[in-house]
Scaffold this active site. Structure first.
Site, short mmCIF file in Angstrom:
data_model
loop_
_atom_site.label_atom_id
_atom_site.label_comp_id
_atom_site.label_asym_id
_atom_site.label_seq_id
_atom_site.Cartn_x
_atom_site.Cartn_y
_atom_site.Cartn_z
N SER A 195 14.44 -20.82 118.68
CA SER A 195 14.79 -20.66 117.32
C SER A 195 15.43 -22.12 116.84
O SER A 195 15.94 -22.82 117.91
CB SER A 195 15.88 -19.64 117.03
OG SER A 195 16.45 -19.93 115.71
N TYR A 208 23.59 -14.74 119.62
CA TYR A 208 22.19 -15.13 119.40
C TYR A 208 21.99 -16.69 119.81
O TYR A 208 20.74 -16.98 120.47
CB TYR A 208 21.63 -14.65 117.79
CG TYR A 208 20.31 -15.08 117.78
CD1 TYR A 208 19.47 -14.17 117.91
CD2 TYR A 208 20.08 -16.25 116.65
CE1 TYR A 208 18.05 -14.51 117.45
CE2 TYR A 208 18.76 -16.58 116.35
CZ TYR A 208 17.56 -15.51 116.82
OH TYR A 208 16.64 -15.91 116.40
P1 NAD Z 1 10.69 -8.98 113.70
O1 NAD Z 1 11.87 -8.10 113.77
O2 NAD Z 1 9.68 -8.89 113.06
O3 NAD Z 1 10.18 -9.11 115.18
C1 NAD Z 1 11.13 -8.92 116.52
C2 NAD Z 1 10.59 -8.07 117.55
O4 NAD Z 1 11.63 -7.79 118.65
C3 NAD Z 1 10.57 -6.57 116.82
O5 NAD Z 1 9.63 -6.26 116.10
C4 NAD Z 1 10.92 -5.64 118.14
O6 NAD Z 1 9.64 -5.14 118.62
C5 NAD Z 1 11.13 -6.52 119.27
N1 NAD Z 1 12.52 -5.98 119.93
C6 NAD Z 1 13.76 -6.38 119.71
N2 NAD Z 1 14.57 -5.61 120.26
C7 NAD Z 1 13.67 -5.30 121.35
C8 NAD Z 1 13.79 -4.29 122.50
N3 NAD Z 1 15.06 -4.02 122.84
N4 NAD Z 1 12.90 -3.74 123.12
C9 NAD Z 1 11.59 -4.01 122.54
N5 NAD Z 1 11.24 -4.94 121.37
C10 NAD Z 1 12.41 -5.31 120.99
O7 NAD Z 1 11.47 -10.42 113.77
P2 NAD Z 1 10.99 -12.02 113.80
O8 NAD Z 1 11.74 -12.99 112.89
O9 NAD Z 1 9.27 -11.88 113.85
O10 NAD Z 1 11.08 -12.13 115.47
C11 NAD Z 1 10.37 -12.66 116.29
C12 NAD Z 1 11.02 -13.89 117.22
O11 NAD Z 1 11.32 -15.03 116.36
C13 NAD Z 1 12.44 -13.52 117.63
O12 NAD Z 1 12.61 -14.07 118.88
C14 NAD Z 1 13.42 -14.21 116.82
O13 NAD Z 1 14.77 -14.63 117.43
C15 NAD Z 1 12.88 -15.69 116.49
N6 NAD Z 1 12.99 -16.26 115.19
C16 NAD Z 1 13.06 -15.56 114.04
C17 NAD Z 1 13.43 -16.25 113.00
C18 NAD Z 1 13.13 -15.75 111.62
O14 NAD Z 1 13.75 -16.56 110.64
N7 NAD Z 1 12.64 -14.74 111.38
C19 NAD Z 1 13.87 -17.52 113.06
C20 NAD Z 1 13.93 -18.27 114.39
C21 NAD Z 1 13.52 -17.39 115.52
#
Ligand code: NAD
Ligand code: MG
Length: 302
Positions: A195, A208
């Site tokens: 991130s 985080y």
């Molecule tokens: P999202 O909620 O759609 O996806 C995250 C997924 O993580 C969930 O769908 C879930 O299946 C999984 N997860 C969480 N805890 C879990 C557990 N204990 N066991 C199994 N699965 C688990 O959101 P996203 O934004 O697509 O997140 C994906 C990645 O992107 C993450 O690593 C997040 O930190 C990173 N990220 C997101 C953003 C943003 O703005 N959305 C920014 C920077 C980084």
């Protein structure tokens, strides 16, 4: 066209003016882990907008957190590029997972769906074994699942919360990758979703942010270790993307509503807009790219 694009309802489709479309974000909250299919507007995972060109033909990929958001966009893009794809997710997320599986099937690829909690070391190992046996091998591993729950005051951050963040964001990629490596050969690609928070942690994302810094170090260190085996490792560092993570405890409601609005492009990214980075890193075209991190921050800085 005026300098400030009008707020228009989000619609899926090819985006040419990068400031557009600017969606209207009604206030919304869901309990963790949230469902993409309940979001308004729906995130664009590329179901109708991503176009493939055979760049991952015949490859086999495992994506954690592949039910929604960035992981779902990567899963759909990988399938559209010709890969068979396994996704993992929490059991509560089955409705989102079903939609991704349907999209993969619609492209004529094999889809494997494995629900479970990645904070459990035994599940991580068994999940990898199951994915590998159902896919018939493994070429691409995407450690993408993540936990983000905001907390404004360090004194209010419980040990349980801190532990859950570290287990999900640091231990799980270690456990999953350790189980996957014996099945990966030269030409394999490992990707971890970090991130922008790795480089500029927000005040309310103390646990985080440091876990995401660890994700960058994961890629940089492991890339050196695995280069002699011909396996590449890279990190992707998204900025603000419109996903369930943000509206299920990742941000306070008012911040989630404005997610991405302060970026130079004036909006959050849609998950499909980061999928091409995952496709590139997974593909043989990235054969000299390892130990790197790639941003997609809407004009902000990493
Ligand atoms: P999202 O909620 O759609 O996806 C995250 C997924 O993580 C969930 O769908 C879930 O299946 C999984 N997860 C969480 N805890 C879990 C557990 N204990 N066991 C199994 N699965 C688990 O959101 P996203 O934004 O697509 O997140 C994906 C990645 O992107 C993450 O690593 C997040 O930190 C990173 N990220 C997101 C953003 C943003 O703005 N959305 C920014 C920077 C980084
Ligand atoms: Mg999800």
């Amino acid at each position: 066209m005026s300098d400030t694009p009008a707020r228009t309802p989000f619609r899926s489709g090819a985006i040419t003016d990068p400031r557009l479309p600017v969606p209207d974000f009604p206030a919304q909250e869901q309990p963790f882990p949230g469902l993409a299919r309940e979001m308004d507007p729906l995130p664009d995972h590329g179901e109708t907008s991503y176009r493939g060109s055979g760049r991952l033909k015949g490859k086999r990929a495992l994506i954690t957190g592949g039910d929604s958001g960035i992981g779902a966009a990567a899963a759909i893009a990988f399938a559209r590029e010709g890969a068979d794809v396994a996704i993992t997710y929490l059991p509560d997320e089955q409705p989102d997972a079903d939609r991704v599986v349907a999209a993969i099937h619609a492209d004529g690829r094999r889809a494997v769906a494995i629900p479970g909690d990645l904070r459990d070391e035994v599940f991580c190992k068994e999940m990898v074994e199951s994915a590998v046996s159902q896919l018939g091998g493994l070429d691409i591993l995407v450690n993408n699942a993540g936990r983000q729950q905001f907390c404004n005051r360090l004194e209010d951050l419980t040990t349980e919360d801190f532990d859950a963040t570290m287990k999900t964001n640091i231990y799980a990629p270690f456990w999953v990758t350790r189980a996957a490596l014996p099945h990966m050969e030269a030409g394999g690609s490992i990707i971890i979703t970090s991130s922008v928070q790795a480089f500029s942690g927000s005040a309310h994302l103390f646990d985080y942010a440091q876990s995401k810094a660890a994700n960058v170090a994961f890629a940089q260190s492991l890339a050196k270790q695995l280069a002699p085996r011909g396996i590449r490792v890279n990190a992707v560092c998204p900025g603000p993307y419109w996903t369930a993570l943000q509206i299920s405890g990742g941000q306070p409601t008012d911040k989630a509503q404005e997610h991405g609005a302060s970026q130079p492009l004036g909006r959050p990214g849609q998950p499909v807009e980061i999928a091409p980075i995952y496709v590139l890193l997974a593909s043989d075209e990235a054969s000299y790219i390892t130990g790197e991190y790639f941003g997609s921050v809407g004009g902000g800085e990493l």
